[in-house]
Design an enzyme around this catalytic site. Sequence first.
Site, PDB file in Angstrom:
ATOM      1  N   ASN A  13       0.864  -1.201  -0.041  1.00  9.30           N
ATOM      2  CA  ASN A  13       0.066  -0.225  -0.027  1.00  9.30           C
ATOM      3  C   ASN A  13       0.909   1.261  -0.138  1.00  9.30           C
ATOM      4  OD1 ASN A  13      -2.302  -1.379   0.258  1.00  9.30           O
ATOM      5  ND2 ASN A  13      -2.562  -1.062   2.468  1.00  9.30           N
ATOM      6  N   ASP A 241       4.489  -5.400  12.610  1.00 10.35           N
ATOM      7  CA  ASP A 241       5.292  -5.661  11.417  1.00 10.35           C
ATOM      8  C   ASP A 241       6.738  -5.989  11.556  1.00 10.35           C
ATOM      9  OD1 ASP A 241       2.728  -5.553  10.014  1.00 10.35           O
ATOM     10  OD2 ASP A 241       3.097  -3.552   9.472  1.00 10.35           O
TER      11      ASP A 241
END
Length: 292
Positions: A13, A241
């Site tokens: 993204n 993450d």
Amino acid sequence: MNKNAVCVVGSINMDITVSTSKMPKQGETVLGEKYRTYPGGKGANQAVAAARLGSDVTMIGAVGDDVFGKHLLTHLQQEGIQMQGVEVLGGVSTGIANIIMMNQDNRIIVAPGANQHVTPEMIEKKKHIIQNSDIVLLQQEIPMRTIQYVIELAYESGVKVVLNPAPFQPLSKSLLEKVTYITPNEIEAEAINITQQNVRIQRKTIITLGKSGVQFVNNNGEKKLVPAFLVPVKDTTGAGDTFNGAFVSQIAKGASLHHAISYANAAAALSVTKIGAQTGMPSEVEVEEFLN
Ligand code: ADP
């Protein structure tokens, strides 16, 4: 076969952020402050975390044939990630996250765009990448039927799979049984109802608990807590993450479960000392210096 090879199948993204001192009401327009774009998407973020820590990372995913897509491909290549598994799709937009930031009140709209076109049919053409990897890392920002396909393919091919179940979507027990490790945060662990799952699933679950650290079950079946490092916190975006990318990079290198968790805990701690998701992800040297 490269035994240190990590394959990340996931989202790519562009995060578009606008900060404002006033949240617009319905029908209202306000003048914001800073506008910025940052590369994001859980898949890409976790791939960057693993690549910075020395893993040989190949990404599978999709972007659109637009400016953001071009920019993200170049950016991820510069991070040392192999991009032959990423398709550029005509007539489709690159995934974006539209983030309005007002002090602690962040509002986010994700338009998945090309990420929604990462289908089992697309993966089938690239299944050699998964089969030639030591470990596959997945999140839940691509269609669930693709996640199911990848887990089953990896399982049948004897390739380890780590599933970061974020954002949460329901998963069947039989699928969870085929995953090597599941890495929910506290909220996702509750949604999966981990305490009600069978012992086999509980034993492969590693729960990240933010500033409280990481909980896992050791080889003797005992629940263990690895406390988080005490660090000056600037921005916790991307902590999960970083943890996932670092954890997988260590498992790919043959580290023990406990070592991989401790290392990932350190990498994630370093990431929260800097602003931004990918910006804060440390290199191998930085983690080693921090641990010594
Ligand atoms: P997510 O970002 O997915 O919600 P968590 O908030 O659980 O995930 O954070 C992931 C990991 O990042 C934690 O398990 C820990 O290792 C590290 N971490 C997060 N917040 C902090 C903090 N304030 N101090 C130190 N480490 C942190």
